[in-house]
Scaffold this motif. Structure first.
Motif, mmCIF file in Angstrom:
data_model
loop_
_atom_site.group_PDB
_atom_site.id
_atom_site.type_symbol
_atom_site.label_atom_id
_atom_site.label_comp_id
_atom_site.label_asym_id
_atom_site.label_seq_id
_atom_site.Cartn_x
_atom_site.Cartn_y
_atom_site.Cartn_z
ATOM 1 N N ASN A 84 -0.022 3.242 -1.733
ATOM 2 C CA ASN A 84 0.552 5.188 -1.909
ATOM 3 C C ASN A 84 -1.126 5.508 -1.423
ATOM 4 N N GLY A 85 -1.574 4.934 -1.254
ATOM 5 C CA GLY A 85 -2.732 5.438 -0.690
ATOM 6 C C GLY A 85 -2.383 6.077 1.395
ATOM 7 N N CYS A 86 -2.317 4.410 2.066
ATOM 8 C CA CYS A 86 -2.235 4.940 2.964
ATOM 9 C C CYS A 86 -0.834 4.390 3.699
ATOM 10 N N ALA A 87 0.297 4.356 2.919
ATOM 11 C CA ALA A 87 1.322 3.602 3.469
ATOM 12 C C ALA A 87 2.428 2.441 4.257
ATOM 13 N N THR A 88 1.230 1.942 3.948
ATOM 14 C CA THR A 88 1.540 0.911 4.058
ATOM 15 C C THR A 88 2.557 0.094 3.518
ATOM 16 N N MET A 89 3.504 -0.999 4.042
ATOM 17 C CA MET A 89 4.569 -1.826 3.211
ATOM 18 C C MET A 89 4.087 -3.219 3.316
ATOM 19 N N TRP A 90 3.951 -3.950 2.477
ATOM 20 C CA TRP A 90 3.630 -6.052 3.016
ATOM 21 C C TRP A 90 4.298 -6.500 1.977
ATOM 22 N N LEU A 91 4.365 -7.625 1.572
ATOM 23 C CA LEU A 91 5.352 -8.719 1.235
ATOM 24 C C LEU A 91 4.514 -9.074 -0.008
ATOM 25 N N LEU A 92 4.783 -8.896 -0.885
ATOM 26 C CA LEU A 92 4.161 -9.860 -2.064
ATOM 27 C C LEU A 92 4.906 -10.652 -2.122
ATOM 28 N N THR A 93 4.088 -11.633 -2.944
ATOM 29 C CA THR A 93 4.807 -12.933 -3.817
ATOM 30 C C THR A 93 4.872 -13.304 -5.401
ATOM 31 N N ASP A 94 5.728 -12.956 -5.662
ATOM 32 C CA ASP A 94 5.502 -13.117 -7.202
ATOM 33 C C ASP A 94 5.242 -11.663 -8.205
ATOM 34 N N PRO A 95 5.815 -10.490 -7.663
ATOM 35 C CA PRO A 95 5.100 -9.804 -7.621
ATOM 36 C C PRO A 95 5.434 -9.443 -9.677
ATOM 37 N N THR B 263 4.648 -12.001 -11.986
ATOM 38 C CA THR B 263 3.571 -13.262 -12.165
ATOM 39 C C THR B 263 2.081 -12.394 -12.307
ATOM 40 N N SER B 264 2.080 -11.527 -10.761
ATOM 41 C CA SER B 264 0.473 -10.951 -10.487
ATOM 42 C C SER B 264 0.620 -9.977 -11.213
ATOM 43 N N GLU B 265 -0.543 -9.202 -11.333
ATOM 44 C CA GLU B 265 -1.484 -8.323 -12.162
ATOM 45 C C GLU B 265 -1.362 -7.188 -11.474
ATOM 46 N N THR B 266 -2.722 -7.431 -10.271
ATOM 47 C CA THR B 266 -2.710 -6.972 -9.018
ATOM 48 C C THR B 266 -2.540 -7.008 -7.285
ATOM 49 N N ALA B 267 -2.666 -6.229 -6.830
ATOM 50 C CA ALA B 267 -2.398 -6.261 -5.227
ATOM 51 C C ALA B 267 -3.246 -5.801 -4.990
ATOM 52 N N THR B 268 -4.133 -6.319 -3.396
ATOM 53 C CA THR B 268 -4.815 -5.527 -2.608
ATOM 54 C C THR B 268 -3.689 -5.021 -0.941
ATOM 55 N N CYS B 269 -4.209 -3.555 -0.815
ATOM 56 C CA CYS B 269 -3.495 -3.186 0.185
ATOM 57 C C CYS B 269 -4.246 -3.760 1.375
ATOM 58 N N PRO B 270 -3.030 -4.809 2.661
ATOM 59 C CA PRO B 270 -3.983 -5.206 3.703
ATOM 60 C C PRO B 270 -4.162 -4.311 4.641
ATOM 61 N N ARG B 271 -4.117 -3.028 4.701
ATOM 62 C CA ARG B 271 -4.899 -2.477 5.629
ATOM 63 C C ARG B 271 -6.245 -1.244 4.685
ATOM 64 N N CYS B 272 -6.181 -0.415 4.133
ATOM 65 C CA CYS B 272 -7.321 0.181 3.405
ATOM 66 C C CYS B 272 -8.377 -0.688 2.426
ATOM 67 N N GLN B 273 -6.825 -1.858 1.840
ATOM 68 C CA GLN B 273 -7.887 -2.534 0.846
ATOM 69 C C GLN B 273 -7.852 -2.063 -0.595
ATOM 70 N N LYS B 274 -6.949 -0.981 -1.116
ATOM 71 C CA LYS B 274 -7.230 -0.326 -2.077
ATOM 72 C C LYS B 274 -6.895 -1.084 -2.953
ATOM 73 N N GLN B 275 -6.785 -1.508 -4.256
ATOM 74 C CA GLN B 275 -6.639 -2.250 -5.296
ATOM 75 C C GLN B 275 -4.804 -1.398 -5.950
ATOM 76 N N HIS B 276 -3.944 -2.407 -6.080
ATOM 77 C CA HIS B 276 -3.259 -1.213 -7.532
ATOM 78 C C HIS B 276 -2.274 -2.423 -8.228
ATOM 79 N N ARG B 277 -2.278 -2.136 -9.443
ATOM 80 C CA ARG B 277 -1.591 -2.296 -10.601
ATOM 81 C C ARG B 277 -0.296 -2.655 -9.983
ATOM 82 N N THR B 278 -0.117 -4.237 -9.964
ATOM 83 C CA THR B 278 1.811 -4.622 -9.317
ATOM 84 C C THR B 278 2.699 -4.562 -10.192
#
Length: 179
Positions: A8-19, A21-36
């Motif tokens: 929601n910060g930079c609009a990058t789309m990426w693949l998330l493995t095991d959404p 079971t994962s609590e957080t994910a980091t955007c590969p572009r802006c490095q913002k951490q998100h709650r999955t």
């Protein structure tokens, strides 16, 4: 399980493995951490290739390339066709009158770094490396880097566009990033 998610910060789309079971994910572009559990999920599948294809389709739509994307076969079909097409290296070398065994012995020199400007890397690898290596990764700086490494300028531009369409790099405001 795989999910195509968006930042929601930079609009990058990426693949998330095991959404699930994962609590957080980091955007590969802006490095913002998100709650999955709060990430927008555009697509979900058990099949990684299906998720990759869906992400590619979403990126094509985002960049106005939906028609061009629709004309291209699924990546796995393209890879199989590429494998089956053409002739192998040995057959080509013999066809032009060169001894493949003699040339094979020079591969060791190329792999060790004495094989020219690109050190045996493909043009595509040079362009990928350029995106990471240049300080301000604009099209011109990437092309300039690749040209200095032996890739013709027009080929570098075409390869950069191909990487963008594949979803390996993103472009925003004239700046490119590897995903």
């Amino acid at each position: 399980m795989y999910a195509v998610v968006g930042c929601n910060g930079c609009a990058t789309m990426w693949l998330l493995t095991d959404p699930e079971t994962s609590e957080t994910a980091t955007c590969p572009r802006c490095q913002k951490q998100h709650r999955t559990d709060r990430l927008k999920r555009f697509f979900e599948s058990e099949d990684r290739e299906a998720a990759r294809e869906a992400r590619s389709a979403l990126l094509a739509k985002k960049h106005g390339d939906s028609e061009a994307f629709a004309e291209v076969e699924h990546a796995s079909e393209l890879a199989a066709r590429a494998e089956d097409s053409g002739i192998d290296d040995r057959e080509y070398l013999e066809g032009v009158g060169l001894d493949p065994d003699e040339i094979g012995s020079t591969d060791d020199h190329t792999a060790s770094g004495s094989g020219g400007a690109s050190g045996g890397r493909s043009r595509l690898d040079v362009v990928r490396d350029a995106v990471d290596a240049v300080e301000d990764p604009t099209e011109e700086s990437i092309v300039s880097y690749a040209t200095a490494d032996g890739v013709p300028a027009e080929a570098a531009r075409d390869l950069l566009e191909r990487l963008r369409r594949r979803g390996e790099v993103s472009e925003s405001g004239g700046t490119y990033r590897r995903l």
